[in-house]
Design a protein around this motif. Structure first.
Motif, mmCIF file in Angstrom:
data_model
loop_
_atom_site.group_PDB
_atom_site.id
_atom_site.type_symbol
_atom_site.label_atom_id
_atom_site.label_comp_id
_atom_site.label_asym_id
_atom_site.label_seq_id
_atom_site.Cartn_x
_atom_site.Cartn_y
_atom_site.Cartn_z
ATOM 1 N N ILE A 109 19.532 28.387 -38.639
ATOM 2 C CA ILE A 109 18.819 28.667 -39.882
ATOM 3 C C ILE A 109 17.422 28.082 -39.785
ATOM 4 O O ILE A 109 17.247 26.931 -39.359
ATOM 5 N N VAL A 110 16.432 28.864 -40.177
ATOM 6 C CA VAL A 110 15.061 28.371 -40.255
ATOM 7 C C VAL A 110 14.587 28.518 -41.690
ATOM 8 O O VAL A 110 14.568 29.619 -42.239
ATOM 9 N N ARG A 111 14.203 27.393 -42.292
ATOM 10 C CA ARG A 111 13.613 27.404 -43.621
ATOM 11 C C ARG A 111 12.102 27.381 -43.479
ATOM 12 O O ARG A 111 11.536 26.491 -42.846
ATOM 13 N N VAL A 112 11.461 28.348 -44.094
ATOM 14 C CA VAL A 112 10.008 28.411 -44.083
ATOM 15 C C VAL A 112 9.529 28.006 -45.469
ATOM 16 O O VAL A 112 9.952 28.582 -46.479
ATOM 17 N N ALA A 113 8.664 27.003 -45.521
ATOM 18 C CA ALA A 113 8.239 26.423 -46.787
ATOM 19 C C ALA A 113 6.814 26.817 -47.129
ATOM 20 O O ALA A 113 5.978 27.017 -46.245
ATOM 21 N N ALA A 114 6.554 26.910 -48.421
ATOM 22 C CA ALA A 114 5.206 27.196 -48.905
ATOM 23 C C ALA A 114 5.004 26.490 -50.229
ATOM 24 O O ALA A 114 5.972 26.179 -50.944
#
Length: 339
Positions: A109-114
């Motif tokens: 799983i890759v969480r991409v944050a903004a």
């Protein structure tokens, strides 16, 4: 007859968010020991990395003891059963190359944050994660800075970019349960069947209550850390949250006695000092300032002889976010010049 409660995903950020509490200095043995214990307890996802995610180790925000490659290898080799490995990345610190390397080390799983109003910056990386065959998630940081409608709009955008789960982080520990309920419910209504994530911090001692409010509003993924291990006042305490959810009848797939043993492992091997809500942590939450600023604010304020409460208040007024650490020194100098 009460409707059957849905299975919840507990996302364990101990080995990523907890790094903030020890200046990103967890070693190979610590990572392996906790990952093995949490995995044995049936924790759904175990996240690992520098506190600020892939590619973030730097002089500006702290150099990790281990490289991303070494951290990922240690945890991947320690997982058993059905536990998956997660990583976190924020565009600007992490890059596509970092995501590819994480995939090569077995990340699931890759969480991409903004920032909470900037979901558009996740588009390219979410697309890459999907191309690599991994689960793509998007999370909005400092989410108290935006209202429910705007957060829902940003989550819908992230879904359009490929996110398979979306949600909000209470990065400053600023929320109360009604704040969380309103925002999560609005996001759930907007994104339909896409799982909604909530990540809490404990600056106002509301992290478990806020996480429960999120679940009751429809969140399907909740984040927590063993012993609340994390920046400032700490994160949602994993073993407490799991026990509360179990008592409420929410299935998590977690073996609670084994989870308590994992929490004891964290206490013995990872935690230098228990997470507490001291004056700085409380003020950080009240003013809506990122918890990771705590140590630098206290140090700079002490050196300049200014009130840290005033520093937090001004940082909150300016809506400073992670990555703008230079603003701390600017605020301290400005306050010192007035005295």
């Amino acid at each position: 007859m009460e409707a059957e409660k849905k299975q919840l995903v507990i996302h364990d950020a101990t080995l990523r968010d907890g790094q903030h509490a020890v200046q990103h200095q967890l070693d190979d043995g610590q990572l392996r020991a906790y990952a093995a214990a949490a995995s044995a307890a049936g924790v759904s996802v175990i996240e690992v990395g520098h506190g600020n995610g892939l590619g973030a180790s730097s002089l500006q925000i702290g150099q990790a003891l281990l490289s991303d490659d070494d951290m990922l290898t240690a945890v991947r080799e320690s997982l058993t059963g059905t536990s998956r490995m997660g990583v976190f990345m924020a565009p600007g610190w992490g890059t596509g190359r970092d995501v590819r390397r994480a995939a090569g080390h077995g990340a699931d799983i890759v969480r991409v944050a903004a920032h909470c109003t900037e979901a558009d910056v996740t588009a390219r990386h979410l697309g890459l994660v999907r191309e690599l065959g991994l689960e793509a998630q998007a999370v909005l940081l400092m989410s108290h800075m935006a209202g429910p409608d705007r957060l829902a709009e940003e989550c819908v955008r992230a879904v359009g970019y490929g996110a398979q789960a979306v949600g909000i982080m209470d990065s400053a520990g600023h929320y109360l349960p009604p704040d969380v309920s309103e925002r999560v419910r609005r996001i759930v209504d907007a994104v339909g069947d896409v799982p909604v994530i909530f990540h809490g911090h404990n600056n106002l001692a509301m992290a478990v209550a806020n996480s429960v409010a999120a679940v009751q509003a429809g969140a399907g993924v909740v984040d927590a850390c063993a012993r609340g291990f994390g920046a400032g006042a700490g994160n949602t305490q994993l073993e407490v949250l799991a026990a509360v959810l179990h008592r409420m009848g929410h299935p998590t797939g977690i073996d609670l006695p084994a989870l308590l043993r994992a929490a004891d492992t964290a206490h013995d091997l990872l935690v230098r000092a228990p997470a507490t809500i001291d004056s700085a942590g409380l003020v950080s939450g009240l003013t809506g300032v990122f918890s990771g600023f705590r140590t630098r604010v206290l140090s700079a304020a002490s050196e300049a002889g200014v009130d840290p409460f005033a520093v937090f208040t001004e940082l909150g007024r300016r809506q400073v976010v992670a990555g703008q650490e230079d603003q701390i020194d600017d605020v301290v100098r400005a306050l010192a010049g007035r005295s």
